[in-house]
Design a protein around this motif. Structure first.
Motif, PDB file in Angstrom:
ATOM      1  N   LYS A 115      12.476  31.708  20.065  1.00 56.62           N
ATOM      2  CA  LYS A 115      13.407  30.698  19.567  1.00 56.62           C
ATOM      3  C   LYS A 115      13.087  29.336  20.170  1.00 56.62           C
ATOM      4  N   TRP A 116      12.599  28.452  19.320  1.00 58.31           N
ATOM      5  CA  TRP A 116      12.188  27.097  19.705  1.00 58.31           C
ATOM      6  C   TRP A 116      11.078  27.104  20.761  1.00 58.31           C
ATOM      7  N   ASN A 117      10.411  28.239  20.928  1.00 52.42           N
ATOM      8  CA  ASN A 117       9.320  28.393  21.904  1.00 52.42           C
ATOM      9  C   ASN A 117       9.792  28.150  23.332  1.00 52.42           C
ATOM     10  N   ASN A 118      11.104  28.256  23.556  1.00 53.14           N
ATOM     11  CA  ASN A 118      11.617  28.088  24.922  1.00 53.14           C
ATOM     12  C   ASN A 118      12.848  28.951  25.179  1.00 53.14           C
ATOM     13  N   GLY A 171      15.413  29.523  23.472  1.00 51.12           N
ATOM     14  CA  GLY A 171      16.670  28.834  23.178  1.00 51.12           C
ATOM     15  C   GLY A 171      17.106  27.914  24.297  1.00 51.12           C
TER      16      GLY A 171
END
Length: 127
Positions: A65-68, A70
């Motif tokens: 999720k969002w590459n982080n 979330g």
């Protein structure tokens, strides 16, 4: 810090909710101490039940999720994609498998190391 966690936990009966609760708590504590946290989705493993694979997918979705995660981690390393067998995606690619279906051999470990950048590792120290 690279957080590589969950493979054995799924096999031992933990579900996605338990693993994600642990992720959030550990990430919160590490980040509170100024330590950057990078995580990898749970890697493939033959023998997982359908439920285990759904839980693995749920954890992977959270991580991606969002590459982080979330906003709860600093970044994601796609170890699951590096080790995944293109023919049998719930298995480790045979050239990277020790033979037990769970652990990466030397070639697999090198493939994982190749995607970890030195600047990422050195910047993971306390901020």
């Amino acid at each position: 810090m690279l957080y590589y966690y969950g493979t054995n936990d799924l096999a031992a009966g933990c579900d996605a909710a338990q693993i994600l609760e642990s992720y959030r708590e550990v990430f919160r504590r590490l980040r509170a101490e100024g330590i950057k946290v990078y995580v990898t989705p749970i890697t493939p493993r033959p023998g997982y039940s359908d439920r285990n694979n759904r839980d693995r997918h749920d954890v992977g979705t959270f991580v991606a999720k969002w590459n982080n995660c979330g906003g709860t981690c600093d970044g994601v390393l796609p170890f699951d994609q590096v080790l995944r067998d293109p023919v049998r995606p719930n298995s480790i690619n045979p050239p990277y498998d020790t033979g037990d279906g769970v652990h990466a051999n030397i070639a697999g470990q090198q493939a994982l190391a190749d995607i970890v950048s030195l600047p990422m590792v050195t910047s993971s120290a306390r901020r």
